[in-house]
Write a protein that holds these residues in place. Structure first.
Motif, short mmCIF file in Angstrom:
data_model
loop_
_atom_site.label_atom_id
_atom_site.label_comp_id
_atom_site.label_asym_id
_atom_site.label_seq_id
_atom_site.Cartn_x
_atom_site.Cartn_y
_atom_site.Cartn_z
N ASN A 257 -4.79 4.07 1.00
CA ASN A 257 -6.12 4.27 0.40
C ASN A 257 -7.21 3.55 1.21
N GLU A 260 -7.98 5.69 4.16
CA GLU A 260 -8.76 6.86 3.72
C GLU A 260 -10.22 6.50 3.52
N PHE A 264 -13.39 8.07 5.58
CA PHE A 264 -14.53 8.68 4.88
C PHE A 264 -15.84 8.08 5.36
#
Length: 411
Positions: A257, A260, A264
């Motif tokens: 996570n 990620e 982003f």
């Protein structure tokens, strides 16, 4: 009579056996020690005082000559030239000298009124950078590191470091992105078995090669020293890394996570000033003398700037370099989280709040079922306050491909 003689011999024999076991253990450790890593600088200090063995000042523009692959070859020629132009040394060039108290402070009225537990901090807060006992300049030598995991720890917490190495702090490459890990330590505090603890941490480092240690006491008020010393170390040795996660050794980090989130921010082109975590806004100093975070009015008497919980946060290397520069002109503050908030405020920046960072735990009620529900951990990024055993168990459960959350059972 025979009974008395045997009893006398037993009394003498016990200490002899204990000494034999100690010597045997030391010999065994010596035989098991592996070769030290290239570029690692170990240096034994004398008995520690407030700031470790001794404090030091920097000798500007000194470049230490090393063998290939060590400190002098860590940076490219262009990077090295830039460091020298900025007055930053190309290596950690500590010069030993006594760091005496700032006697001028004693004559000031506010200092006389100050709670005595803060006296040593105030008298020595001009002592900012310290000699390194363990260094790993080679960690970022290849310039390929995408994410640097930096973990605050103390010598005695070996079980926590071991759990981190086996879980979220495991060095690996994910999707072509290299992740490396370092633990930040000071020296054992006075009253502990400092000499033996130091030998143990040196042995641990020879096995894992992931410890940075400075010669200042590992105390709560000195956590800010870990911040500023790391920022300078990063500027010298690891400026090529792209992102830095900095946290405690008792947190759970969902590495997938975290990556990620980074991807982003890069895609949105919002990574240059990235500083994200569990943001605390409009806080004021705690005046309760029983609190760990107590701050007297004489030391600070205004609201805090926005800051993030130090249990875990993410920042870009571009911002880390700016934080290092601005930190050098700020007085040290005894709460490291708040100090970084002060640095951000000087840069006219504010940390970004993200709900995936739970540096105060999932709920305040420790018995809440939410605190043991794996699906919450799977969807979050950072969760604070886990023991080594809890971290290992939760990591195993969260990464179980057959995990079914409690919510899924109520269809």
């Amino acid at each position: 009579m025979d009974h008395l003689v045997r009893r006398k011999w037993l009394v003498l024999l016990k200490p002899l056996l204990s000494l034999s076991l100690v010597f045997a253990s030391l010999l065994m450790i010596q035989k098991l020690k592996v070769a030290e890593k290239d570029g690692a600088g170990l240096k034994h200090g004398s008995e520690a005082d407030w700031c470790g063995s001794q404090c030091f000042s920097f000798k500007k523009r000194v470049v230490k000559q090393r063998s290939p692959g060590s400190e002098s070859s860590v940076l490219s020629d262009g990077q090295d030239a830039q460091r020298v132009a900025n007055g930053t040394p190309a290596a950690w060039d500590a010069q030993l000298l006594n760091c005496s108290q700032d006697a001028s402070v004693r004559s000031q009225d506010w200092f006389r009124r100050l709670d005595p537990r803060f006296h040593q901090f105030v008298l020595h807060r001009h002592c900012r950078y310290f000699p390194m006992l363990i260094n790993h300049p080679e960690k970022c030598a290849d310039g390929d590191a995408h994410l640097l995991m930096v973990v605050k720890s103390v010598i005695e917490q070996h079980d926590r470091r071991d759990a981190v190495r086996r879980t979220w702090g495991r060095e690996h490459t994910a999707g072509g992105r290299k992740i490396i890990t370092l633990f930040l330590l000071g020296s054992p505090a006075t009253g502990k078995d400092a000499k033996n603890l130091q030998k143990l941490i040196e042995y641990e480092d020879r096995i894992y090669g992931d410890i940075l240690q400075w010669d200042f006491m590992d105390t709560f008020f000195n956590l800010t020293l870990k911040e500023v010393n790391f920022l300078r170390w990063f500027d010298i040795y690891c400026a090529g890394v792209q992102f830095i996660f900095k946290g405690d050794d008792d947190v759970f980090v969902n590495t997938g996570n975290l990556l990620e989130l980074i991807a982003f921010k890069v895609e949105e082109r919002r990574d240059a000033t990235l500083f994200v975590g569990d943001t605390i806004s409009k806080a004021i100093p705690i005046r309760n003398r029983q609190s760990k975070y107590y701050i007297p009015k004489e030391l600070y008497d205004k609201p805090y700037p926005a800051y993030v919980g130090g249990g875990g946060f993410l920042m870009s290397s571009q911002l880390a370099r700016r934080l290092f520069v601005v930190s050098e002109n700020l007085e040290l503050y005894p709460i490291d989280d708040v100090f970084l908030g002060m640095c951000l405020q000087k840069l006219q920046l504010a940390p970004e709040m993200h709900p995936g960072f739970r540096t105060f735990g999932i709920t305040k009620r420790r018995v809440s079922p939410m605190n043991s529900e794996p699906c919450f951990y799977r969807n979050l990024i950072v969760v604070h306050k886990l023991s080594a055993r809890e971290l290992l168990r939760m990591w195993s459960v969260v990464h179980d491909d057959h995990l079914i959350s409690q919510a899924d059972t109520h269809v």
